[in-house]
Motif scaffolding. Structure first.
Motif, PDB file in Angstrom:
ATOM      1  N   UNK A 115       0.823  -1.211   0.000  1.00  0.00           N
ATOM      2  CA  UNK A 115       0.000   0.000   0.000  1.00  0.00           C
ATOM      3  C   UNK A 115       0.859   1.263   0.000  1.00  0.00           C
TER       4      UNK A 115
ATOM      5  N   UNK B 253       4.635   1.758  -0.676  1.00  0.00           N
ATOM      6  CA  UNK B 253       5.939   1.149  -0.985  1.00  0.00           C
ATOM      7  C   UNK B 253       7.122   1.991  -0.538  1.00  0.00           C
ATOM      8  N   UNK B 254       6.884   3.249  -0.242  1.00  0.00           N
ATOM      9  CA  UNK B 254       8.005   4.102   0.144  1.00  0.00           C
ATOM     10  C   UNK B 254       8.112   4.296   1.649  1.00  0.00           C
TER      11      UNK B 254
ATOM     12  N   UNK C 108      10.722  -1.361   4.477  1.00  0.00           N
ATOM     13  CA  UNK C 108      11.728  -1.959   3.595  1.00  0.00           C
ATOM     14  C   UNK C 108      12.926  -2.432   4.428  1.00  0.00           C
TER      15      UNK C 108
ATOM     16  N   UNK D 282      17.627  -6.987  -1.936  1.00  0.00           N
ATOM     17  CA  UNK D 282      16.659  -6.215  -2.738  1.00  0.00           C
ATOM     18  C   UNK D 282      15.944  -5.177  -1.868  1.00  0.00           C
TER      19      UNK D 282
ATOM     20  N   UNK E 156      18.454  -2.495  -0.834  1.00  0.00           N
ATOM     21  CA  UNK E 156      18.812  -1.635  -1.970  1.00  0.00           C
ATOM     22  C   UNK E 156      17.632  -0.722  -2.337  1.00  0.00           C
ATOM     23  N   UNK E 157      16.412  -1.292  -2.244  1.00  0.00           N
ATOM     24  CA  UNK E 157      15.226  -0.454  -2.493  1.00  0.00           C
ATOM     25  C   UNK E 157      15.168   0.666  -1.462  1.00  0.00           C
TER      26      UNK E 157
ATOM     27  N   UNK F 282      17.706   1.924   0.086  1.00  0.00           N
ATOM     28  CA  UNK F 282      18.767   2.878  -0.266  1.00  0.00           C
ATOM     29  C   UNK F 282      18.338   3.738  -1.467  1.00  0.00           C
ATOM     30  N   UNK F 283      17.600   3.105  -2.435  1.00  0.00           N
ATOM     31  CA  UNK F 283      17.133   3.836  -3.623  1.00  0.00           C
ATOM     32  C   UNK F 283      16.139   4.934  -3.218  1.00  0.00           C
ATOM     33  N   UNK F 284      15.284   4.575  -2.260  1.00  0.00           N
ATOM     34  CA  UNK F 284      14.259   5.544  -1.845  1.00  0.00           C
ATOM     35  C   UNK F 284      14.900   6.667  -1.015  1.00  0.00           C
TER      36      UNK F 284
ATOM     37  N   UNK G 217      18.414   7.795  -0.410  1.00  0.00           N
ATOM     38  CA  UNK G 217      19.872   7.795  -0.567  1.00  0.00           C
ATOM     39  C   UNK G 217      20.548   8.824   0.332  1.00  0.00           C
TER      40      UNK G 217
ATOM     41  N   UNK H  99      13.576   7.678  -7.122  1.00  0.00           N
ATOM     42  CA  UNK H  99      13.644   7.587  -5.669  1.00  0.00           C
ATOM     43  C   UNK H  99      12.337   7.178  -5.025  1.00  0.00           C
TER      44      UNK H  99
ATOM     45  N   UNK I 166      15.216   1.961 -10.564  1.00  0.00           N
ATOM     46  CA  UNK I 166      15.696   0.792  -9.838  1.00  0.00           C
ATOM     47  C   UNK I 166      15.129  -0.426 -10.565  1.00  0.00           C
TER      48      UNK I 166
ATOM     49  N   UNK J 262      19.207  -6.228  -8.042  1.00  0.00           N
ATOM     50  CA  UNK J 262      18.719  -4.871  -8.290  1.00  0.00           C
ATOM     51  C   UNK J 262      19.853  -3.974  -8.791  1.00  0.00           C
TER      52      UNK J 262
END
Lengths: 456, 841
Positions: free
Chosen positions: A175, A177-178, A183, A201, A204-205, A207-209, A211, B75, B100, B107
């Motif tokens: 619902x 994801x961020x 995560x 995963x 890393x997700x 970290x992607x969200x 950084x 992001x 991503x 990933x």
């Protein structure tokens, strides 16, 4: 009589229905759009609150507290920042925030505000039943609310109830994801359960969200350390400290990395940095232990034991498995007794808490297994270490490497008991997780010595 | 009475909504939005799996490949296509955005430069064109046959094909409308199989519903379908839900192929096979050869179009776990709308006739030839690029000349076979019409013209029958046509005016508005409707209104096309000329026959008049009778005794002129002769004659005058004639005394007539005459009158011949050659004057 064509009537019906649906939709949309989320007359206070909540999600608790304090200052009638601050501190300050909260008119709060206030007040009061009931009621009304969902997962996380927490967090990120905390925790749960790729995963997700946050780099560093990808782990952890030099957990993680990587100088440097960081004063004991481990890596086992016994574990003794093994290795019965007593006390405390105790029990089996091995009770050591292996997992922190170390001792115990095949199989399992783990001379030597010392 | 809801308007509304959604789907593809160049698998429930990467796009350059999973954009972790589209749409075209991506190795973060949104891949483009083709064919059929159940279901089927091909096959493209559009496509997919089956069971017409037709296998099954069709429509939706429910209950994962479970695809295959079976049965049992051929063509197109669809979409997807052949699945689907359209154009399926305009085909052919030349030039340039030929200055001149010389011949070579193909039927009709027109125009025989028209038109136009009414005596009389039609027709004036104003054939429904203001038109149209008349047109020349042509409906349900009616109008104009000529010939012939008969009658009548008259001794007599027409109603006669002795001179004037007057005159003449043999006295004679003449009819009567003399006394009787005039020897003219009762003989059932006497001295002259003398008219309208007659008599000598001649001359001078108004009869009698006594000296 003139007959009205039927298709015109049908067309009119369709048009009227469509117009009605559009009007209803517009009204609903308008009303939903107008509903305020926070009860405050000050837009600046709301902005501060939202910034504080964002930092809270990022685990930047100090920053979050500052934002909450600013929000409370800007709007004296603002309830949510006060209850959030109360949940983050203790003692008199907590009482003061709770008193301020009690003086406010809480009748005009939104449903979410009402939930946050009541829920955190119950949490602060350690009224678990009330907190659970409030959470259930709120999610009954707002099943998709991120804060409610996150709290439900967090409660399971604190209980170390992975079976509940994992699907709960998955539902949360489906619902929202961020929601980075989800995560992060999903990454740790996957790591604990040995699903390292999945854990990577998630992290890393994360970290992607985020950084700009130190925590995802730190979490990823822990995972990479466990997996023996030391260079990547070092890079990630240093990045965490670059982002937030006072992110104390990353010093500890970096120290753990250097310990397994057998780099005593770097470990010593990290311990010094940790000790020197003003915001990490509560990590002074940890810094001391890291420094002692560096001595051990240098082969100064007695020096390390002494430092641990005399400097690092003074007063309230922390649970330090490494110190326990060193004490056994060096024959320091006094330190062994102190550490066992501290562990027993810790277990007694844990037993009163509503949480999964299997890890603690596995830890106990590990300690007893190592002692049995040192004492030459090899069959018993195999049984205890095997039991510990089944109970341990790869959860983060110090525990991440404990399962591997337990297997190392198990392998040597098996070999000593004459079961070379089983010993090889266990060693293969270690290498499958961390191919570089067995390259660490310190731990291998210690396990070897345990077998030698305990020769019947 | 049961009222059945006509679903056509609702279908049209739903169709337009579907068209709008499909249009939105395609339109959305063209919107200038930031776009990575990635199309996602639509069946991946939880992940954004890359189905296709546009070559050269930002995603392609960033190394994103088919099968990769997009986990985050800019992001943000993305949970579904809608979320991803929101994130992307916050950026601009040209922005570099971090992605991503989960690859086989884990990933990865990669930077993607967003470009302009591009239309979906070739498969989707083809799929969209195919979907809209289905829709427009369906719409055309529904508009042409809105009340036919088969066309309604066909439109529904085509609309579902549109939604499935455009919406369900839409590549997920990071647009906010992806979800709703794909959802609509899925719902459409649920109803596609039953609609397919439904249509082919009733197309082109359900053979099993016709009890009179040949026995049909599995008739019970087909009839059962009529009651169970709502259930069959529900089965796919129920199976869809059941699949999800069972899979959820067993903890499995539903295997989706293009948005629907494989179970649904298998159901679709089953429905399609059943539908094709139904069409096969229908096609075999159709009575009409043309329909049978059309249905067989559609069957062939459907089999060849759907078989690959089923193989690649169902079998391959299920057993080979591959959707990579999907393009080959939908490629042959185009055969379905193409064969259907061809069957309509060629065989008028569903009773739809397509009139293709020559101008349209001419434009298409010209465009095609132009495109051909453009392609040839482009090819030529590509082949000879860089050579001296291409750079030569003569090159464009030679090219232009080649185009000028070859363009028109090539276009004509293409146009001719196209025309022959599309307009064969129309050309045949046109030629037949021309031939019939020529055949009719050369005829002067009315019967032949009528027969040609009424017998040939039904054959040429495929109508039930034709009928022809001709205007005769102010009414329309049926000249040819079925006995069920009325013998005579009263054509309402409003209809006559309407037909005359439009100068074309009209369908009866086009005349219906006239009934609103003219109730008699409603009755007239109702009579035509009851007789099965659908079209009527008038026949008129420049000079006269000739009649009416009526045509029944065509076989099947097709109305006569406007072009057919135009051709027929031309034929009827030719026929009108021929009809007028033949009518004139007929009338002229009849007139000539009548004239000949009249001449004979006149001869006979003239022979009835005595060549000479005899009167009493010492008396002179002269008489003349000049009929106004060839035959007349006046006469004079010599009555005789049985011994043949003259007994009287009578003169008469019968009511009526021409033939009827002549017949009456002859009847009266013979009656008087016969009665005079036994009843010589005029009073008695007239009384008996009155009874005879009265018995002939109420309106028949005869004005009579009777003269006879005994010595110096003139015995006379007058019944309806003007009073005779007496010219005395001294020149005075006076009228004879008239009886009290002098009604014409035959005017009343009982008449009483008196015999009068007058003393006539030598030299006196009595002139009896019919009213044709005094009523003779000058060109100015003035009548000759009794005064002029009196003057002429007074101025004439005491000689009966001379006075008769003088009166005739005076009348001729007075009328100055104008046609004679009425029969004219004169009888003059007089005593011979006493010869002068010669002196002895």
């Amino acid at each position: 009589m003139i007959r009205r064509p039927r298709h015109l009537v049908l067309l009119a019906v369709v048009v009227v229905l469509a117009a009605t649906a559009a009007a209803v939709g517009a009204v609903v949309f308008y009303l939903r759009g107008e509903r305020a989320e926070w009860t405050s007359s000050s837009p600046a206070a709301v902005k501060e609150l939202e910034a504080g909540l964002e930092d809270f999600r990022k685990l930047y608790h100090d920053d979050a507290f500052r934002h909450f304090a600013r929000a409370a200052e800007l709007d004296e009638e603002f309830a949510v920042p006060r209850v959030m601050m109360a949940s983050m501190v203790g003692g008199e300050r907590r009482e003061r925030f709770l008193a301020e909260l009690a003086a406010l008119d809480l009748g005009r709060l939104t449903a979410r505000e009402r939930f946050l206030v009541d829920y955190y007040r119950a949490e602060i009061a350690n009224d678990e039943a009330a907190a659970e009931a409030l959470l259930a009621d709120y999610l009954g009304e707002e099943p998709e609310d991120a804060w409610g969902m996150a709290e439900r997962c967090q409660r399971a996380w604190r209980r170390q109830d992975w079976d509940f927490a994992e699907p709960c967090y998955e539902e949360l990120i489906a619902a929202h994801p961020n929601w980075v905390g989800a995560q992060n925790n999903l990454g740790y749960i996957a790591m604990a359960r040995g699903r390292f790729s999945e854990a990577e995963d998630h992290l890393r997700t994360y970290r992607f969200i985020a950084p700009d946050q130190a925590n995802p780099y730190d979490s990823l560093g822990e995972l990479l350390t466990l997996l023996g990808r030391y260079e990547e782990a070092e890079e990630s952890l240093e990045r965490a400290l670059e982002i937030k030099p006072d992110f104390c957990a990353s010093y500890v993680s970096l120290g753990r990395l250097y310990f397994y990587w057998n780099r005593p100088e770097d470990l010593r440097r990290v311990a010094a940095d940790l000790a020197a960081t003003e915001a990490c004063q509560r990590y002074a004991t940890t810094a001391c232990r890291l420094d002692a481990y560096a001595l051990a890596l240098d082969g100064e086992l007695d020096g390390a034991r002494r430092q641990l016994a005399d400097e690092c574990l003074g007063g309230e003794v922390a649970i330090d498995v490494m110190a326990y093994r060193l004490a056994l290795d060096r024959g320091d019965e006094e330190l062994v007794r102190r550490l066992e007593a501290a562990f027993t006390t810790h277990l007694e405390k844990l037993a009163k808490q509503p949480m999964d105790h299997s890890f603690a029990e596995a830890l106990r089996d590990h300690l007893h297994g190592v002692r049995a091995l040192y004492q030459g009770r090899r069959r018993e050591a195999v049984a205890l270490l095997d039991s510990a292996d089944r109970g341990l997992d790869y959860r983060g922190g110090d525990a991440a490497g404990l399962k591997l170390t337990n297997r190392l001792f198990l392998a040597f115990a098996l070999r000593a008991a004459g079961d070379d095949t089983a010993a090889e199989a266990v060693l293969h399992k270690i290498a499958a997780v961390n191919p570089r783990y067995l390259e660490s001379p310190f731990l291998v030597d210690m396990a070897q010595r345990a077998v030698s010392r305990g020769r019947p | 009475m049961e009222t059945r809801l006509n679903p056509t308007p609702l279908l049209l509304v739903l169709g337009l909504v579907a068209f709008g959604i499909a249009g939105l789907s395609v339109f959305d593809m063209f919107l200038p939005r930031p776009y990575a160049g990635v199309f996602l698998q639509t069946d991946a429930a939880q992940a954004l799996v890359v189905a296709h990467v546009v070559p050269g796009s930002g995603a392609d350059r960033a190394g994103i490949r088919r099968g990769d999973v997009i986990a985050g954009i800019a992001r943000e972790a993305v949970r579904d296509v809608g979320h991803a589209s929101q994130v992307i749409n916050r950026h601009r075209i040209g922005d570099e955005v971090l992605y991503l991506v989960r690859k086989p190795g884990g990933l990865e973060e990669t930077r993607v430069r967003l470009g302009r949104r591009k239309f979906g891949d070739g498969t989707y483009l083809y799929s969209s064109l195919l979907g809209f083709s289905f829709f427009f064919v369906g719409l055309f059929v529904l508009v042409r046959q809105p009340s036919l159940r088969a066309s309604q279901v066909f439109f529904g089927l085509c609309t579902l094909f549109l939604l499935v091909l455009v919406c369900r096959m839409r590549p997920a493209s990071f647009s906010g409308v992806d979800g709703p559009i794909l959802g609509v496509g899925t719902v459409a997919f649920l109803f596609l199989p039953p609609a397919f089956l439904h249509f082919f069971l009733i197309f082109p017409r359900p053979a099993w519903l016709d009890a009179a037709a040949k026995p049909v296998p599995w008739r019970w099954l087909a009839l059962g379908w009529r009651r169970a069709w709502p259930l069959l429509y529900l089965v796919p939706a129920l199976l869809f839900l059941l699949t999800f429910w069972v899979t959820a209950a067993t903890g499995g994962e539903v295997e989706l192929v293009n948005g629907v479970p494989t179970s649904h695809w298998w159901l679709l295959a089953a429905y399609m096979v059943l539908g094709l079976g139904g069409l096969w049965v229908n096609a075999r049992h159709l009575e009409d050869t043309r329909e049978r051929r059309g249905a067989a063509l559609v069957l062939a197109g459907s089999i060849f179009g759907l078989l690959p669809f089923l193989v690649f979409s169902v079998a391959f997807a299920t057993f080979q776990y591959s959707q990579g052949f999907f393009f080959f699945a939908i490629l042959p689907l185009v055969l379905v709308p193409v064969t259907f359209t061809y069957a309509i154009v060629r065989f008028q399926l569903l009773d739809i006739r397509v009139i293709l305009r020559r101008s349209l085909l001419y434009t298409v052919t010209t465009a095609f030839v132009t495109g051909l030349y453009a392609g040839a030039i482009a090819t030529f340039n590509a082949v000879f690029r860089g050579t001296s030929l291409a750079t030569s200055g003569y090159f464009p001149i030679i090219l232009a000349l080649a185009i000028v010389l070859l363009f028109e011949p090539l276009r004509r070579r293409l146009q001719e076979p196209i025309d022959r193909f599309f307009f064969a039927g129309r050309s045949r009709l046109q030629r037949a019409m021309v031939e019939l027109g020529e055949a009719v125009a050369g005829q002067a025989d009315l019967e032949t013209v009528v027969r040609e028209l009424v017998e040939e038109l039904p054959r040429l136009l495929d109508v039930g029958f034709a009928a022809l009414y001709l205007a005769r005596g102010g009414r329309l009389q049926r000249e040819a046509g079925p006995e069920s039609l009325p013998e005579t027709l009263e054509l309402p004036e409003a209809v006559r005016r309407h037909l005359g104003r439009h100068r074309r054939l009209l369908r009866t429904d086009q005349l219906a508005p006239l009934a609103l203001s003219e109730p008699e038109v409603g009755d007239f149209l109702a009579r035509l409707d009851a007789a099965g008349i659908e079209v009527l047109g008038d026949l008129r020349s420049r000079r006269r209104y000739l009649g009416l042509v009526m045509l029944a409906a065509k076989s099947g349900q097709m109305p006569l096309e406007p072009e057919e009616l135009d051709l027929l109008r031309g034929l009827l104009d030719q026929a009108a000329l021929a009809l007028e000529t033949s009518l004139l010939v007929e009338e002229r012939t009849q007139k000539a026959e009548l004239e000949r008969e009249m001449e004979i009658a006149a001869t006979i009548q003239a022979r009835l008049l005595p060549d000479s008259l005899r009167f009493a001794d010492g008396w002179q007599v002269a008489a003349v009778c000049r009929p106004a027409r060839i035959v007349g109603g006046d006469f004079f006669a010599q009555l005789t005794s049985p011994a043949g002795e003259p007994t009287a001179v009578i003169f008469g004037d019968v009511s009526g002129k021409s033939v009827s007057g002549a017949l009456m005159m002859m009847a009266a003449h013979e009656a008087l002769h016969a009665l005079a043999l036994t009843h010589p006295l005029p009073g008695e004679l007239f009384t008996l004659a009155n009874r005879r003449v009265y018995a002939l009819g109420r309106r028949n009567f005869v004005a009579l005058g009777y003269f006879w003399a005994e010595g110096e006394r003139l015995r006379y009787a007058i019944a309806g004639q003007p009073p005779p005039m007496v010219r005395r020897a001294d020149g005075r003219v006076e009228e004879l005394a008239l009886p009290d009762h002098r009604i014409p003989v035959g005017a009343l059932p009982d008449g009483r007539y008196d015999t009068l006497e007058a003393r006539i001295s030598p030299g006196d002259l009595v002139v009896g005459y019919s009213d044709g003398v005094t009523d003779a008219r000058a060109p100015s309208g003035e009548t000759f009158d009794t005064d002029r007659l009196r003057e002429v008599i007074a101025a004439s000598p005491a000689d009966p011949d001379a006075v008769v001649a003088n009166i005739l001359e005076a009348v001729d001078v007075f009328t100055r050659g104008a046609s004679q108004y009425d029969d004219l009869t004169l009888v003059a009698v007089g005593r011979s004057p006493v010869p002068p006594v010669e002196s002895p000296a």
